[in-house]
Design an enzyme around this catalytic site. Structure first.
Site, PDB file in Angstrom:
ATOM      1  N   GLU A  11      44.446  39.089  36.375  1.00  0.00           N
ATOM      2  CA  GLU A  11      43.832  40.068  37.608  1.00  0.00           C
ATOM      3  C   GLU A  11      44.897  39.601  38.836  1.00  0.00           C
ATOM      4  O   GLU A  11      44.981  38.448  39.096  1.00  0.00           O
ATOM      5  CB  GLU A  11      42.628  39.389  38.069  1.00  0.00           C
ATOM      6  CG  GLU A  11      41.888  40.322  39.171  1.00  0.00           C
ATOM      7  CD  GLU A  11      40.639  39.904  39.666  1.00  0.00           C
ATOM      8  OE1 GLU A  11      39.953  40.705  40.378  1.00  0.00           O
ATOM      9  OE2 GLU A  11      40.147  38.979  39.023  1.00  0.00           O
ATOM     10  N   LYS A  51      38.960  48.910  38.423  1.00  0.00           N
ATOM     11  CA  LYS A  51      37.605  48.118  38.227  1.00  0.00           C
ATOM     12  C   LYS A  51      36.549  49.271  38.675  1.00  0.00           C
ATOM     13  O   LYS A  51      36.517  49.572  39.987  1.00  0.00           O
ATOM     14  CB  LYS A  51      37.617  47.054  38.859  1.00  0.00           C
ATOM     15  CG  LYS A  51      36.640  46.079  38.957  1.00  0.00           C
ATOM     16  CD  LYS A  51      36.808  44.587  39.625  1.00  0.00           C
ATOM     17  CE  LYS A  51      35.666  43.798  39.184  1.00  0.00           C
ATOM     18  NZ  LYS A  51      35.733  42.532  40.263  1.00  0.00           N
ATOM     19  N   CYS A  53      37.529  40.897  36.155  1.00  0.00           N
ATOM     20  CA  CYS A  53      36.837  39.884  36.629  1.00  0.00           C
ATOM     21  C   CYS A  53      35.191  39.888  36.278  1.00  0.00           C
ATOM     22  O   CYS A  53      35.177  39.812  35.002  1.00  0.00           O
ATOM     23  CB  CYS A  53      36.671  39.848  38.168  1.00  0.00           C
ATOM     24  SG  CYS A  53      36.147  38.478  38.971  1.00  0.00           S
TER      25      CYS A  53
END
Length: 525
Positions: free
Chosen positions: A291, A348, A400
């Site tokens: 990320e 995301k 995440c």
């Protein structure tokens, strides 16, 4: 007025009075014991993985609230939560003070408020247990305790975006109940652990009150044996089967400190580190950068984009790069960008409050000195994004803490045959968090029986088998690469088909039944 029943629902014997089992703990001693029990619960999770505390700690809380008022139960539950989250998520202090730009005294205050707010969840569960079962027998109140805990745990994983850290069921990734995970998921495991806790409490109460008496032990021993022994054959069920050819995967962990990551003067060095790590990989089919490995908007870096595209074509591998992207309307996304372009892009969907977007932004804009978090005003990606594809393989991508939510991963199953998650755990330093984060990722592999590839900036990166066991890992504070051959898989687990709804629905029914039974047994005097 009402009086508690004097007959045990399970055996017909006189009901056990817990106040006769242990000294009164109605004052500060009970609060201290609840605080200690909550802190002890953290030992069930990574990096400790001492799973018995997931049974003992709830049993202690239940013993404390068994004969108290709803208000007292709420306070005891709050102290329990203060111990649980005060120790278990203490790492948020580091992200606030070291990397969020908050001065230490204010970071302590913000962390304390955060922990105290989380403590309200077990407080409400304890209050609900007592409130809905006035005059209930131990079995009725134990049933309410199990149901209340699980339902409040689910609420915590949903409310305000959700915070699923330290959900009880995750402790069994390395525990004896892991065989049930693909069937009932983490909430079902939580219910089983709590059932075991009630059985342990009952046995302890009997021994203290009446001494060893095997005639009174058969039911709790049967429950404990059924749950633990029943998990053994379930571990051997694969629930999925191999699909397509194996894929050789390589991960790059640059170990770029959070303080340097967004420093413009360090950008070229960051790219050079990841290029060198990638060049060291031998004949991979897929390479994954973590990320925000490229901590800028890729749309503003056409030369780098062309360079990475050329690299992937020349070496004939697919490359996934954590970065930021921007759409035609000027919205920014935390993204996983694929090279060549045919691999696709994932944006995301489940953003972190205050980390990637600001609730109550109008208020916070008046206090810009509070937070200095780079790229903290992002937009969520769409729910209908096409999956990433590498040849005949379909990837379930997450970024995440999306991998911490079983429901987010379930949305990609059964189409995906490999799971890929990238994260930036450098926010949390050398704390419990990277270990807890990896443990939750392993739970997703077990629940859906897919191999999982996890690339992080500073560790812990891992290549995880479909059974949840790490094949290769790279620890915190290390720079390097991981390579392994993984086998894609297809098929549905029961959890993938049904989700958590059967478990949560059962908990609602049990709570209602406990409330009804308690009121039915209340005898006026």
């Amino acid at each position: 007025m009402a009086r508690p029943p004097t007959v045990d629902d399970s055996t017909g014997a006189p009901a056990v009075d817990p106040e006769a089992i242990s000294p009164r703990l109605n004052g500060w001693r009970g609060s201290v014991l609840a605080l200690f029990a909550g802190a002890t619960l953290v030992l069930a999770f990574a990096p400790f993985t001492f799973w018995p505390t997931a049974i003992v700690a709830p049993a202690i809380l239940f013993a404390l609230i068994r004969r108290c008022s709803p208000g007292r139960a709420f306070r005891l539950g709050w102290w329990f939560g203060l111990g649980q989250f005060g120790l278990g998520v203490s790492w948020v202090y580091e992200s606030f003070t070291l990397f969020g730009g908050i001065v230490a005294p204010l970071a302590i205050l913000v962390t304390a408020l955060f922990v105290m707010a989380l403590a309200f969840y077990p407080a409400v569960a304890a209050w609900m247990t007592v409130r809905v079962t006035p005059g209930g027998s131990w079995l009725v109140r134990a049933t309410a305790f199990v149901a209340s805990w699980v339902l409040i745990e689910a609420l915590r994983s949903w409310l305000f975006g959700g915070f699923p850290w330290l959900n009880l069921g995750i402790s069994q990734v390395d525990g004896p109940l892991v065989g049930w995970l693909p069937i009932v998921g983490e909430y079902g495991i939580s219910a089983m652990l709590l059932t075991l806790a009630m059985a342990v409490w009952y046995l302890g109460a009997r021994v203290v009150r009446q001494g060893p008496d095997w005639r009174q032990w058969w039911l709790p021993v049967l429950v404990i044996s059924a749950l633990l022994v029943g998990s053994l054959p379930l571990r051997a069920i694969p629930w999925s089967e191999p699909r397509a050819e194996p894929l050789r995967v390589g991960l790059a962990q640059g170990n770029i400190a959070q303080m340097q990551k967004f420093d413009p003067g360090y950008f070229q060095r960051t790219i050079r580190i990841y290029r060198e790590l990638t060049d060291s990989l031998s004949e991979p089919d897929l390479v994954v950068w973590p990320e925000t490995a490229v901590p800028r908007v890729m749309d503003d870096l056409p030369e780098l984009r062309d360079e990475l595209d050329q690299l992937s074509r020349e070496r004939e591998f697919a490359l996934l790069v954590g970065t930021f992207s921007r759409d035609a309307n000027g919205r920014y996304y935390n993204a996983l960008l694929g090279f060549p372009q045919a691999v696709g892009e994932y944006r995301k969907r489940h953003l972190v409050p205050f980390g990637e977007y600001f609730p109550f932004r109008g208020l916070l804009e008046r206090m810009p000195w509070l937070f200095e978090v780079p790229m903290s005003d992002l937009s969520p990606g769409g729910a209908d994004q096409p999956p990433l594809r590498i040849g005949e393989h379909t990837l379930a991508a997450s970024i995440c803490f999306e991998a911490d939510f079983s429901r987010d991963i379930r949305a990609t199953i059964p189409a995906a045959d490999i799971m890929v998650t990238v994260s930036n755990d450098s926010w949390f330093g050398e704390s419990f968090s990277p270990h807890q984060h990896l443990q939750m990722a392993r739970a997703r592999a077990i629940e859906y029986r897919r191999p999982l590839v996890r690339a992080t900036n500073t560790g812990i990166s891992a290549i995880i088998g479909w059974d949840g066991k790490p094949v290769e890992t790279l620890g915190t504070g290390e720079q390097g690469t991981l390579t392994a051959e993984i086998q894609s898989r297809q098929g549905n687990t029961p959890l993938a088909r049904l989700g958590a709804w059967p478990t949560l629905g059962l908990m609602v029914l049990l709570l209602a039944a406990a409330a009804w039974r308690s009121r039915a047994r209340t005898v006026p005097t």
